[in-house]
Every structure is written in structure tokens, then in C-alpha cells.
Motif scaffolding. Structure first.
Motif, PDB file in Angstrom:
ATOM      1  N   TYR A 140      -6.553  -7.645 -11.259  1.00 53.42           N
ATOM      2  CA  TYR A 140      -6.979  -6.959 -12.196  1.00 53.42           C
ATOM      3  C   TYR A 140      -5.986  -5.703 -12.149  1.00 53.42           C
ATOM      4  N   GLN A 141      -5.831  -4.973 -13.362  1.00 56.80           N
ATOM      5  CA  GLN A 141      -4.849  -3.815 -13.566  1.00 56.80           C
ATOM      6  C   GLN A 141      -5.595  -2.525 -12.875  1.00 56.80           C
ATOM      7  N   PRO A 142      -4.728  -1.994 -12.113  1.00 58.57           N
ATOM      8  CA  PRO A 142      -5.317  -0.603 -11.419  1.00 58.57           C
ATOM      9  C   PRO A 142      -5.636   0.174 -12.556  1.00 58.57           C
ATOM     10  N   ALA A 143      -6.736   1.191 -12.184  1.00 63.83           N
ATOM     11  CA  ALA A 143      -7.043   2.357 -12.925  1.00 63.83           C
ATOM     12  C   ALA A 143      -6.886   3.672 -12.509  1.00 63.83           C
ATOM     13  N   THR A 144      -6.244   3.758 -10.979  1.00 62.01           N
ATOM     14  CA  THR A 144      -5.934   4.978 -10.297  1.00 62.01           C
ATOM     15  C   THR A 144      -4.307   4.778 -10.155  1.00 62.01           C
ATOM     16  N   LYS A 145      -3.621   5.972  -9.985  1.00 63.10           N
ATOM     17  CA  LYS A 145      -2.417   5.946  -9.491  1.00 63.10           C
ATOM     18  C   LYS A 145      -2.179   5.620  -8.105  1.00 63.10           C
ATOM     19  N   THR A 146      -3.236   5.901  -7.397  1.00 62.00           N
ATOM     20  CA  THR A 146      -2.967   5.362  -5.916  1.00 62.00           C
ATOM     21  C   THR A 146      -4.390   4.314  -5.763  1.00 62.00           C
ATOM     22  N   VAL A 147      -4.167   3.553  -4.844  1.00 56.00           N
ATOM     23  CA  VAL A 147      -5.031   2.382  -4.362  1.00 56.00           C
ATOM     24  C   VAL A 147      -5.318   2.381  -2.898  1.00 56.00           C
TER      25      VAL A 147
END
Length: 574
Positions: free
Chosen positions: A213-220
Motif C-alpha cells: 500500500y501507498q504510504p500516507a506519511t513522509k516517514t514510516v
């Protein structure tokens, strides 16, 4: 007391779920009240031989007293108090005959259930008898027949016959589909308004597609989250719509989420085994996630049968000297099959052998068979409620994403299903260290080296919460403080799909997981709202440091195949 064959009796009783003529003498409330009599019939006589004479006499006496009081009330036009929600509409209370029809049905139903509870028989046989009797009682409700349902009759008159015409049309359409419509299925489309989280399929084999899934935050979080849903349903119960999507929520918390989308088996998978689901399914998914993320440790997640699969896979890997899980989350999962709730009535040596003989070597278990079984567990809610509204009243079922998913059933490979049925539900070997060999390795759940978050739903009729709690005794047996159990309100699905924004229901916590289930609950604290934030804290603790979110899905070795939700989830069993 009579000597009897419990299995033969139960089989005979279940066959009478189809042929219920013997009940019509007393259960059908369309008969005039003055013709009401004690329940009779061959089945009732056989049941009576299994009850202590003193108990039978007492129950008959109590029944006759209530029957006499009902008749007396009727003679002075005193309407009965109908507390059953099936008879809550004013039409049941405004017409004396319909009111007494419902009251007589409820009286007979109570008497029959009291007889079933009084039967002297082994616990499992008694449970089966009670289930069969309850199924018959539910089926014979006056609300299920046009001639005895005043609501349907009123609608028929008001619509000048249009409601009946529409009901017949809807019934014929459902007969073509082979199932009862519980929602407006035309209102949903997979990938359009359910299963809509942005993502990419980065791997596939014949068993599953892997979605990143595509990230929703700049950092993970450094460590990815791998979600393994049940293979007996489509994965998008975890991704219905953005506001109630477990996937969407996890992505928003800063996790790189991977999810297994199981194939819907056809004849080409008729020989697939449980070993295949472990080796080429869960273990392969773990390996791909490790390679794409370049992380040795991942956070593992399993829901229902998916939890059984991922736990088995991690145990197999442990036997091989590998420990890939930084944490393990299990939602409404059975590892110890000592308590399987009402599903237990469908599992015994005879029934398992029958499945093994027909599909144990090769074949498919149709998804509609599984769907029918689960609907039977809550027949009033999932069967007769729709018979009344869809067919008798001619009402179109409203759109509901969860029920759309519920109707989107999947097949199962026969060999895999039979192995699972025998070794877990029937013989309960998964909990026994070394009792099973899967994919060439001995299974010992106690060797899984990871902190565990175990969730159960308090009203779950598929995985009783006490059975979910039992996993805490199998996992980390020497370090039980690494296990955390959380109990949510509601049932198997609604308890899980409970997003924080809705501010619904509640959950219970108790850090002492070394207790038995009842003591755990006695010392638990109730909290309002969703349990998801508690799970988010657990994942955060084991997610590793924050790093830059991946710029694109997959890797050179695992390039993008297609956009989520992928092809596999769109294959329907019917």
C-alpha cells in the motif's frame, strides 16, 4: 433410560430441518387457538425418552399452566406481552389472532428448548440437539409465512399486490444466485467503493497476490506490517471504505503495509494442501516482504483463519531456525480449538470422514456451502430476517458494505480444508508441541519468538473470546508478559471493524494474561470507544525507527504487476 446412537439421532434430526411436517400440528400458529395442544410427533417422542421422567412431568405441567393462562387471557381479550423483536411491529399487537399466534409460537418454542436442555446425553450430542431444535424453531416462526405475518399482509393490501409481486421476483432472482440477498449488491464494486486503499500488487503466484500500500506519511516505521486475512473470505473486510478500513488506519499510523490477497480457488487448485498455504502462501509472503523492505524483522498480522495460518508459518520457520517476526497480532484467531462455539455442531468424525472421502484428495469446497453454514449460526438475523423483508414484504435490501463482503464468498481446496478440519477442529493438534508436521517441519507455537497482541470479541459466535484468549497460554509460554490480550465488544466482524472516529462500543484490558479467562475478565477495566489506538501503540513499540517512506512500491526483483486491489479479489465464487 433409552440406549441410543447419538450420531444417528442427530443426523435424523438434521434431515428433518427440510421436512418439518411433523411440527405443523403444534408449531404453526395459523391453527385456531382452541386447537392448540401439547407438542407431538416422532421427534418429540424420541426426545422424551432421553429425559428423566420427573423432569418431563415438571416441564409438561409448566407448559400446561402457561397454555391455560394464555387461553384464559384470550377469552377475556387480554393481549399477550410479546417481547421478541420479531413481533415488535404494531400489526402484531393490533390484531388479537396474530398476537396470540405469536404468543403460542413462543410458548411452544420455550417448551421445546427446555426439553432439549433437559436431555441426558454427552455434552457434544446435547449441543447438536439444541442447535437442530433451535434451527427448527427459527424456521417455523409465524413471521416467516405470508398467511401468518400481519405486516406482510398489510403491505400486500396497501400496495395492491405489488409487494408480493416484487417479493416473488426477488426470490426468483435469489434462487438463480443460490443465496439470499442481504444487501443491494449493485451499489458496490471492488476497487471502486470497497477495497479502495491505494496500492500496488508486487508479487503473485497461484495462491495469492501481495499488495503493497501507498504510504500516507513522509516517514514510516522501519519494519513493515504484513497482514494475512482469512482465506475463507475476501481480504477487503480489512479495507471496506476509508472510514472503516484497518488497512487505511495502519497506513495513516506510518506503517508500510503489505497484504495477502488469496486466490479464489477453481479446479486448477483442487489439489492444494495446507502445507501449500503455509509454504507457498504465508512463508513466501514473509520472504518477499523481507526482500522488498530490506528488513529481517517484520510485524506479522493474522485475522481469523489468517491468524492460524501466519502462526503456523512462524512456527515452521522457528523450527528451521528463523525468527522473522518483530511482533505478532492475532485478531479473533483460534490456535487452541478446545472451544469452537456453535461451529462444533458441524464437526465430528463422521462428518469429517465424509468430506475426506469426497474432496480430501482432490476437489473444492464451494464458497456457498461455507456461507450457508455461517448464516445458519445466526439464522434469524442472516436468513429469516431477509425472507420476511425481501420476499414477504417485497422490500429491497439497503446497501451495506459489510454484508456485500459477506456475500462475496470464496471456495477452498478440498485437501487443504480437510486437513484443517481434522487436525484443528476435530483433533486439536495445533496446540500440541510437535504433534503436527507442516511443510516438513515440526509445529511448536511456543517457539515463536515475538511479543503478541491477541484480540477477541466478546459476542463472537465463531471464535469465542475465551478461545482467543487461550492463545496467550500457547505463545511465549516462558515469558507470558510478552503477550497482551484485549477484549472488544460485539461480534466476530463488527468487533474488529470498529474505527475510532465512530466512537462506538468499548473494550476491556488487563495486563495479567497468566490468569484463566474468567479471572482475566473479572479484573479487566472497560474503556469506551475503539481498541484500534491500543493496537497502534503496540505496533509503534515494535515498528523500529522512523525512516523516509519508500518512493515507489516493490523492488527491482519485485516490480509492480498491477494496481490494487488486483485481479484475484475480483474472482467470484458464484
Amino acid at each position: 433410560m433409552k440406549t441410543f446412537d447419538p450420531q444417528a439421532m442427530y443426523s435424523d434430526w438434521m434431515s428433518q430441518l427440510v421436512n418439518q411436517k411433523i411440527w405443523q400440528d403444534w408449531m404453526l400458529p395459523s391453527s385456531p387457538l382452541n386447537q392448540m395442544q401439547m407438542p407431538s410427533g416422532d421427534m418429540l417422542k424420541e426426545l422424551g425418552t432421553l429425559i428423566e421422567p420427573a423432569t418431563m412431568t415438571r416441564l409438561q405441567s409448566e407448559y400446561m399452566q402457561e397454555l391455560g393462562q394464555l387461553w384464559q387471557d384470550f377469552s377475556v381479550s387480554k393481549l399477550p406481552d410479546l417481547k421478541d423483536r420479531r413481533f415488535a411491529a404494531p400489526d402484531w399487537h393490533n390484531h388479537a389472532m396474530h398476537s396470540y399466534s405469536a404468543a403460542s409460537y413462543l410458548l411452544n418454542a420455550r417448551f421445546l428448548m427446555a426439553l432439549a436442555e433437559a436431555v441426558q446425553a454427552p455434552a457434544k450430542t446435547k449441543q447438536k440437539i439444541g442447535f437442530a431444535v433451535q434451527q427448527m424453531i427459527d424456521a417455523m416462526s409465524p413471521a416467516n409465512f405470508l398467511v401468518t405475518n400481519p405486516e406482510a399482509q398489510s403491505k400486500l393490501i396497501e400496495s395492491k399486490g405489488e409487494s408480493l409481486a416484487k417479493g416473488i421476483s426477488q426470490m426468483l432472482a435469489d434462487m438463480q444466485k443460490g443465496r439470499i440477498s442481504q444487501t443491494d449488491e449493485s451499489a458496490f464494486e471492488v476497487g471502486k467503493n470497497v477495497a479502495t486503499s491505494a496500492g500496488t500488487v508486487v508479487f503473485e503466484n497461484k495462491l495469492f497476490q501481495l499488495i503493497q500500500y501507498q504510504p500516507a506519511t513522509k516517514t514510516v516505521h522501519q519494519r513493515p506490517l504484513l497482514m494475512v486475512p482469512p482465506c475463507i473470505n475476501k481480504f477487503y473486510i480489512l479495507d471496506l471504505q476509508p472510514e472503516n478500513s484497518v488497512v487505511h488506519y495502519a497506513v495513516e499510523q506510518g506503517h508500510t503495509v503489505f497484504l495477502v490477497s488469496w486466490a479464489n480457488p477453481d479446479e486448477s487448485m483442487a489439489d492444494v494442501t495446507w502445507d501449500d498455504y503455509i509454504e507457498d502462501g504465508a512463508i513466501k509472503a514473509i520472504s518477499v516482504v523481507q526482500e522488498i523492505s530490506k528488513q529481517d524483522k517484520i510485524n506479522a498480522f493474522g485475522f481469523c483463519v489468517g491468524g492460524t495460518i501466519i502462526s503456523t508459518a512462524l512456527s515452521v520457520l522457528a523450527d528451521r531456525g528463523e525468527d522473522p517476526a518483530a511482533s505478532l497480532t492475532l485478531l479473533t484467531t483460534l490456535l487452541d480449538f478446545s472451544q469452537t462455539g456453535v461451529l462444533d455442531v458441524f464437526v465430528d468424525e463422521m462428518q469429517v470422514k465424509m468430506r475426506e472421502q469426497t474432496i480430501g484428495q482432490r476437489g473444492l469446497l464451494p464458497g456457498r456451502d461455507l456461507a450457508s453454514t455461517f448464516s445458519a449460526l445466526r439464522a434469524n438475523d442472516l436468513v429469516w430476517n431477509y425472507v420476511q423483508s425481501n420476499y414477504l414484504k417485497g422490500e429491497a435490501p439497503p446497501p451495506f458494505d459489510l454484508l456485500y463482503w459477506n456475500a462475496d464468498s470464496t471456495n477452498l481446496p478440498g485437501p487443504m480444508f480437510c486437513w484443517y478440519l481434522r487436525n484443528t477442529y476435530l483433533e486439536n493438534k495445533l496446540k500440541q508441541a510437535g504433534a503436527l508436521t507442516v511443510a516438513g517441519s515440526k509445529v511448536d507455537l511456543g517457539k515463536i519468538d515475538a511479543p503478541c497482541f491477541v484480540y477477541g470479541s466478546r459476542e463472537d459466535h465463531i471464535v469465542p473470546w475465551q478461545a482467543a484468549y487461550a492463545s496467550t497460554s500457547l505463545l511465549n509460554p516462558r515469558h507470558k508478559s510478552r503477550n497482551r490480550f484485549l477484549l472488544g465488544a460485539s461480534g466476530h466482524i463488527a468487533g474488529v471493524v470498529n474505527p475510532p472516529a465512530k466512537k462506538k462500543r468499548s473494550y476491556w484490558t488487563n495486563t495479567q494474561t497468566g490468569l484463566d479467562a474468567d479471572k482475566w475478565f473479572a479484573g479487566a477495566t472497560e474503556h469506551p470507544g475503539s481498541w484500534w489506538p491500543e493496537w497502534a501503540d503496540f505496533l509503534k513499540e515494535h515498528g523500529g525507527k522512523m525512516v523516509k517512506a519508500p518512493a515507489k512500491p516493490g523492488s527491482p526483483d519485485f516490480p509492480a504487476i498491477e494496481v490494487a486491489p488486483g485481479r484475484y479479489v475480483k474472482v467470484r465464487a458464484d
